[in-house]
Design a protein around this motif. Structure first.
Motif, PDB file in Angstrom:
ATOM      1  N   LEU A 190       2.308  -3.702 -14.956  1.00 56.51           N
ATOM      2  CA  LEU A 190       2.233  -2.286 -14.613  1.00 56.51           C
ATOM      3  C   LEU A 190       0.805  -1.848 -14.284  1.00 56.51           C
ATOM      4  CD1 LEU A 190       4.721  -0.986 -17.316  1.00 56.51           C
ATOM      5  CD2 LEU A 190       5.027  -0.759 -14.846  1.00 56.51           C
ATOM      6  N   ARG A 191      -0.177  -2.548 -14.826  1.00 56.19           N
ATOM      7  CA  ARG A 191      -1.577  -2.228 -14.529  1.00 56.19           C
ATOM      8  C   ARG A 191      -2.089  -2.949 -13.288  1.00 56.19           C
ATOM      9  NH1 ARG A 191      -2.027  -3.176 -20.202  1.00 56.19           N
ATOM     10  NH2 ARG A 191      -2.931  -5.233 -19.759  1.00 56.19           N
ATOM     11  N   SER A 192      -1.322  -3.878 -12.765  1.00 60.39           N
ATOM     12  CA  SER A 192      -1.787  -4.734 -11.673  1.00 60.39           C
ATOM     13  C   SER A 192      -1.708  -4.041 -10.316  1.00 60.39           C
ATOM     14  CB  SER A 192      -0.969  -6.033 -11.631  1.00 60.39           C
ATOM     15  OG  SER A 192      -1.159  -6.795 -12.800  1.00 60.39           O
ATOM     16  N   LYS A 193      -2.600  -4.496  -9.423  1.00 61.48           N
ATOM     17  CA  LYS A 193      -2.642  -3.980  -8.057  1.00 61.48           C
ATOM     18  C   LYS A 193      -2.588  -5.163  -7.088  1.00 61.48           C
ATOM     19  CE  LYS A 193      -5.480   0.014  -9.357  1.00 61.48           C
ATOM     20  NZ  LYS A 193      -6.744   0.754  -9.091  1.00 61.48           N
ATOM     21  N   VAL A 194      -1.556  -5.183  -6.253  1.00 61.66           N
ATOM     22  CA  VAL A 194      -1.347  -6.291  -5.323  1.00 61.66           C
ATOM     23  C   VAL A 194      -1.293  -5.757  -3.906  1.00 61.66           C
ATOM     24  CG1 VAL A 194       0.278  -8.085  -4.575  1.00 61.66           C
ATOM     25  CG2 VAL A 194      -0.133  -7.705  -7.025  1.00 61.66           C
ATOM     26  N   LEU A 195      -1.997  -6.431  -3.007  1.00 60.07           N
ATOM     27  CA  LEU A 195      -1.948  -6.102  -1.583  1.00 60.07           C
ATOM     28  C   LEU A 195      -1.062  -7.110  -0.877  1.00 60.07           C
ATOM     29  CD1 LEU A 195      -2.994  -4.517   0.930  1.00 60.07           C
ATOM     30  CD2 LEU A 195      -4.811  -6.233   1.093  1.00 60.07           C
ATOM     31  N   VAL A 196      -0.045  -6.627  -0.181  1.00 64.79           N
ATOM     32  CA  VAL A 196       0.822  -7.479   0.634  1.00 64.79           C
ATOM     33  C   VAL A 196       0.460  -7.239   2.097  1.00 64.79           C
ATOM     34  CG1 VAL A 196       3.193  -7.989   1.327  1.00 64.79           C
ATOM     35  CG2 VAL A 196       2.668  -7.474  -1.074  1.00 64.79           C
ATOM     36  N   VAL A 197       0.068  -8.288   2.768  1.00 65.21           N
ATOM     37  CA  VAL A 197      -0.358  -8.192   4.161  1.00 65.21           C
ATOM     38  C   VAL A 197       0.813  -8.584   5.049  1.00 65.21           C
ATOM     39  CG1 VAL A 197      -2.068  -8.909   5.870  1.00 65.21           C
ATOM     40  CG2 VAL A 197      -2.704  -8.769   3.452  1.00 65.21           C
ATOM     41  N   GLY A 198       1.388  -7.593   5.698  1.00 64.08           N
ATOM     42  CA  GLY A 198       2.559  -7.805   6.529  1.00 64.08           C
ATOM     43  C   GLY A 198       3.816  -7.322   5.828  1.00 64.08           C
ATOM     44  N   ALA A 199       4.540  -6.393   6.463  1.00 64.21           N
ATOM     45  CA  ALA A 199       5.785  -5.864   5.895  1.00 64.21           C
ATOM     46  C   ALA A 199       6.972  -6.371   6.686  1.00 64.21           C
ATOM     47  CB  ALA A 199       5.748  -4.337   5.890  1.00 64.21           C
ATOM     48  N   GLY A 200       6.905  -7.639   7.082  1.00 68.03           N
ATOM     49  CA  GLY A 200       7.951  -8.220   7.903  1.00 68.03           C
ATOM     50  C   GLY A 200       8.873  -9.136   7.122  1.00 68.03           C
ATOM     51  N   GLY A 201       9.139 -10.333   7.676  1.00 66.84           N
ATOM     52  CA  GLY A 201      10.099 -11.240   7.077  1.00 66.84           C
ATOM     53  C   GLY A 201       9.737 -11.667   5.672  1.00 66.84           C
ATOM     54  N   LEU A 202       8.489 -12.070   5.451  1.00 68.84           N
ATOM     55  CA  LEU A 202       8.044 -12.469   4.118  1.00 68.84           C
ATOM     56  C   LEU A 202       7.689 -11.264   3.263  1.00 68.84           C
ATOM     57  CD1 LEU A 202       5.778 -15.534   5.009  1.00 68.84           C
ATOM     58  CD2 LEU A 202       8.101 -15.561   4.085  1.00 68.84           C
ATOM     59  N   GLY A 203       7.018 -10.297   3.853  1.00 65.82           N
ATOM     60  CA  GLY A 203       6.585  -9.133   3.096  1.00 65.82           C
ATOM     61  C   GLY A 203       7.730  -8.310   2.546  1.00 65.82           C
ATOM     62  N   SER A 204       8.865  -8.279   3.256  1.00 64.75           N
ATOM     63  CA  SER A 204       9.996  -7.464   2.801  1.00 64.75           C
ATOM     64  C   SER A 204      10.524  -7.908   1.435  1.00 64.75           C
ATOM     65  CB  SER A 204      11.119  -7.487   3.843  1.00 64.75           C
ATOM     66  OG  SER A 204      10.778  -6.725   4.982  1.00 64.75           O
ATOM     67  N   PRO A 205      11.001  -9.153   1.276  1.00 64.31           N
ATOM     68  CA  PRO A 205      11.490  -9.552  -0.047  1.00 64.31           C
ATOM     69  C   PRO A 205      10.381  -9.571  -1.086  1.00 64.31           C
ATOM     70  CG  PRO A 205      11.413 -11.450   1.421  1.00 64.31           C
ATOM     71  CD  PRO A 205      11.173 -10.234   2.264  1.00 64.31           C
ATOM     72  N   LEU A 206       9.197  -9.916  -0.669  1.00 59.82           N
ATOM     73  CA  LEU A 206       8.066  -9.951  -1.593  1.00 59.82           C
ATOM     74  C   LEU A 206       7.790  -8.570  -2.177  1.00 59.82           C
ATOM     75  CD1 LEU A 206       5.665 -11.407  -2.871  1.00 59.82           C
ATOM     76  CD2 LEU A 206       4.468 -11.219  -0.694  1.00 59.82           C
ATOM     77  N   LEU A 207       7.717  -7.563  -1.331  1.00 63.71           N
ATOM     78  CA  LEU A 207       7.472  -6.198  -1.799  1.00 63.71           C
ATOM     79  C   LEU A 207       8.596  -5.703  -2.696  1.00 63.71           C
ATOM     80  CD1 LEU A 207       6.092  -4.661   1.506  1.00 63.71           C
ATOM     81  CD2 LEU A 207       4.866  -4.671  -0.684  1.00 63.71           C
TER      82      LEU A 207
END
Length: 267
Positions: free
Chosen positions: A29-46
């Motif tokens: 809950l304290r962590s901050k993650v940057l996901v680069v790309g909201a496409g095929g990989l970024g979608s399930p990852l996010l």
């Protein structure tokens, strides 16, 4: 911070894991993650990071949702066509877990903005589909001392690794595997070569597992190992990767000394 009653219910299946527990959930809950790309990989990852309770998710992408994206990019729907992907992804995250703070970056990652954006986060996950951005991410994360969980897919094949060459030991960077980007006329994207839609879900979800392991400090991470998945044969294998003494970034005599090396390359 103490978990609320709602959080105890929401994350109960995490909390009963000995490796996670209440303290681990609080860490997420304290962590901050940057996901680069909201496409095929970024979608399930996010979506999985949001469900897991990662407190702050940054998403950077300058693209708009297109009908051709919907075969694999599950954070977006038909009604989102034409909408900025960072907005569509933020809405999907809010539906799953409204407690997660989403920071949308509706822009392209460049050598000029990489340090400012990446510096805000604890860890970076690479869901891009081009080599220029992948190399920029690798170099920026090295200089900024941020772990990088990288994934890639094409046709029926996927790969994942974690890069944290800024740490001591035999931890390679992406350039230890691939010193320079391939020529533009050789490198193919999913738009050019195609990709099995469900493969994005497999590799993106596996990236999510590795991100959570890094944030929690549990298990054996993928630093120094490259995981390869062949969907057609249903085979998974892992290759050992070592730090390369001649690497231009993290080797014994580096020739890359800052993000200025990318100026004029990223457009």
């Amino acid at each position: 911070m103490a978990l609320t009653d709602d959080q105890l219910d929401r994350y109960a299946r995490h909390i009963i894991l000995r490796e996670v527990g209440g303290s681990g959930q609080q860490r997420l809950l304290r962590s901050k993650v940057l996901v680069v790309g909201a496409g095929g990989l970024g979608s399930p990852l996010l979506l999985y990071l949001a469900a897991a309770g990662v407190g702050t998710l940054g998403v950077i992408d300058d693209d708009r949702v297109d009908l051709s994206n919907l075969q694999r990019q599950i954070a977006h729907g038909t009604a989102d066509i034409g909408r900025p992907k960072v907005e569509s992804a933020a809405a999907a995250i809010a539906r799953i877990n409204p407690d997660v703070t989403v920071i949308p970056h509706d822009q392209r990652l460049t050598a000029e903005n990489a340090a400012d954006i990446i510096g805000q986060y604890d860890l970076v996950a690479d869901g891009t589909d081009n080599f220029q951005t992948r190399f920029l991410l690798n170099d920026a994360c090295y200089f900024l001392k941020k772990p990088l969980v990288s994934g890639a897919i094409l046709q029926f094949d996927g790969q994942i690794s974690t890069f944290k060459a800024h740490e001591a030991g035999d931890n390679p960077c992406y350039r230890c595997l691939f010193p320079t980007p391939p020529p533009a006329d050789v490198a193919q994207t999913c738009g050019e070569a195609g990709v099995l839609g469900a493969l994005a879900g497999v590799i993106g979800s596996m990236q999510g597992v590795e991100v959570l392991k890094e944030l929690l400090g549990i298990g054996a991470g993928l630093s120094g190992r490259l995981l390869l998945y062949d969907a057609l044969s249903a085979e998974v294998r892992t290759i050992k990767v070592h730090r390369e003494p001649g690497c231009p970034l993290c080797g014994e005599n580096p020739t890359l000394t800052g993000l200025s090396a990318h100026q004029g390359v990223m457009k």
